[in-house]
Design a protein around this motif. Sequence first.
Motif, short mmCIF file in Angstrom:
data_model
loop_
_atom_site.label_atom_id
_atom_site.label_comp_id
_atom_site.label_asym_id
_atom_site.label_seq_id
_atom_site.Cartn_x
_atom_site.Cartn_y
_atom_site.Cartn_z
N SER A 218 -5.70 7.14 -6.01
CA SER A 218 -5.73 7.85 -7.29
C SER A 218 -6.87 8.86 -7.27
O SER A 218 -7.79 8.76 -6.46
CB SER A 218 -5.97 6.87 -8.44
N GLY A 219 -6.83 9.82 -8.18
CA GLY A 219 -7.91 10.79 -8.30
C GLY A 219 -7.72 11.98 -7.37
O GLY A 219 -6.69 12.14 -6.73
N PHE A 220 -8.77 12.80 -7.29
CA PHE A 220 -8.71 14.00 -6.47
C PHE A 220 -10.10 14.32 -5.93
O PHE A 220 -11.11 13.87 -6.47
CB PHE A 220 -8.16 15.19 -7.28
N SER A 221 -10.14 15.06 -4.86
CA SER A 221 -11.37 15.55 -4.25
C SER A 221 -12.40 14.43 -4.09
O SER A 221 -12.11 13.41 -3.49
CB SER A 221 -11.92 16.72 -5.07
N TRP B 61 0.84 -1.20 0.00
CA TRP B 61 0.00 0.00 0.00
C TRP B 61 0.86 1.24 0.00
O TRP B 61 1.93 1.26 0.59
CB TRP B 61 -0.78 0.09 1.29
N ASP B 62 0.34 2.34 -0.56
CA ASP B 62 0.94 3.63 -0.24
C ASP B 62 0.18 4.16 0.98
O ASP B 62 -0.95 3.75 1.27
CB ASP B 62 0.98 4.58 -1.43
N GLN B 63 0.82 5.01 1.73
CA GLN B 63 0.25 5.50 2.99
C GLN B 63 -1.06 6.26 2.77
O GLN B 63 -1.99 6.14 3.56
CB GLN B 63 1.26 6.39 3.74
N GLN B 64 -1.16 7.00 1.69
CA GLN B 64 -2.38 7.74 1.39
C GLN B 64 -3.56 6.80 1.18
O GLN B 64 -4.68 7.08 1.61
CB GLN B 64 -2.19 8.63 0.17
N ALA B 65 -3.33 5.67 0.52
CA ALA B 65 -4.40 4.69 0.30
C ALA B 65 -4.87 4.11 1.63
O ALA B 65 -6.07 3.96 1.87
CB ALA B 65 -3.93 3.58 -0.63
N ARG B 66 -3.94 3.79 2.51
CA ARG B 66 -4.29 3.26 3.83
C ARG B 66 -5.15 4.25 4.61
O ARG B 66 -6.17 3.89 5.18
CB ARG B 66 -3.03 2.96 4.65
N GLU B 67 -4.71 5.50 4.64
CA GLU B 67 -5.44 6.52 5.40
C GLU B 67 -6.82 6.77 4.81
O GLU B 67 -7.80 6.88 5.55
CB GLU B 67 -4.63 7.82 5.44
N TRP B 68 -6.92 6.84 3.49
CA TRP B 68 -8.20 7.09 2.84
C TRP B 68 -9.17 5.94 3.10
O TRP B 68 -10.33 6.16 3.42
CB TRP B 68 -7.99 7.31 1.35
N LEU B 69 -8.69 4.68 2.96
CA LEU B 69 -9.56 3.54 3.20
C LEU B 69 -10.02 3.51 4.66
O LEU B 69 -11.17 3.22 4.94
CB LEU B 69 -8.89 2.23 2.81
N GLY C 5 -14.11 3.40 6.30
CA GLY C 5 -14.60 2.21 7.00
C GLY C 5 -13.65 1.03 7.00
O GLY C 5 -13.87 0.05 7.69
N GLY C 6 -12.59 1.09 6.20
CA GLY C 6 -11.54 0.07 6.26
C GLY C 6 -11.79 -1.21 5.49
O GLY C 6 -11.02 -2.16 5.62
N VAL C 7 -12.86 -1.28 4.67
CA VAL C 7 -13.15 -2.51 3.93
C VAL C 7 -13.17 -2.21 2.44
O VAL C 7 -13.81 -1.25 2.00
CB VAL C 7 -14.50 -3.12 4.36
N LEU C 8 -12.45 -3.04 1.66
CA LEU C 8 -12.33 -2.83 0.21
C LEU C 8 -12.53 -4.15 -0.51
O LEU C 8 -12.08 -5.20 -0.03
CB LEU C 8 -10.93 -2.29 -0.11
N THR C 9 -13.18 -4.11 -1.66
CA THR C 9 -13.33 -5.28 -2.53
C THR C 9 -12.61 -5.00 -3.84
O THR C 9 -12.76 -3.93 -4.42
CB THR C 9 -14.83 -5.57 -2.80
N ILE C 10 -11.83 -5.98 -4.29
CA ILE C 10 -11.14 -5.91 -5.58
C ILE C 10 -11.71 -7.01 -6.45
O ILE C 10 -11.68 -8.18 -6.08
CB ILE C 10 -9.62 -6.10 -5.42
N LYS C 11 -12.27 -6.61 -7.62
CA LYS C 11 -12.87 -7.60 -8.50
C LYS C 11 -12.49 -7.35 -9.94
O LYS C 11 -12.04 -6.27 -10.30
CB LYS C 11 -14.38 -7.63 -8.33
N ARG C 12 -12.69 -8.38 -10.75
CA ARG C 12 -12.40 -8.31 -12.18
C ARG C 12 -13.59 -7.73 -12.92
O ARG C 12 -14.73 -8.01 -12.60
CB ARG C 12 -12.12 -9.70 -12.75
N VAL C 13 -13.28 -6.96 -13.95
CA VAL C 13 -14.30 -6.43 -14.86
C VAL C 13 -13.76 -6.64 -16.27
O VAL C 13 -12.61 -6.28 -16.55
CB VAL C 13 -14.54 -4.92 -14.60
N GLN C 14 -14.57 -7.21 -17.14
CA GLN C 14 -14.12 -7.40 -18.52
C GLN C 14 -14.74 -6.32 -19.39
O GLN C 14 -15.96 -6.19 -19.47
CB GLN C 14 -14.50 -8.77 -19.05
N ALA C 15 -13.88 -5.54 -20.00
CA ALA C 15 -14.33 -4.50 -20.93
C ALA C 15 -14.86 -5.18 -22.19
O ALA C 15 -14.34 -6.20 -22.62
CB ALA C 15 -13.19 -3.56 -21.26
#
Length: 97
Positions: A80-83, A6-14, A18-28
Amino acid sequence: MKKLSWDQQAREWLSSKGGVLTIKRVQAKGCCGGGPIELMTVIGEPDQPERYEKIQDKQHTVYVEKNIKAKNNELHLKLSGFSLFKNISVSGVERFL
């Protein structure tokens, strides 16, 4: 079990979400058959947790779809992203087996 870096910003933002994230596949969808497989992150638990590998540390729980292959068994998460358009992006997926 997959490892997460992780980068520290991602940890803090998550943590602030609430601290819970899902990573899933998406087919374009492509015009000539299937498109590339991409990863998408969603705040919160998945609808079908049995389809995911659950990775926890002291502050976070991350669900990674079981059929995602990672280079060297490690996924990299960064903010990633802003605001209002911030999200966590994932790299390190093995695209060609």
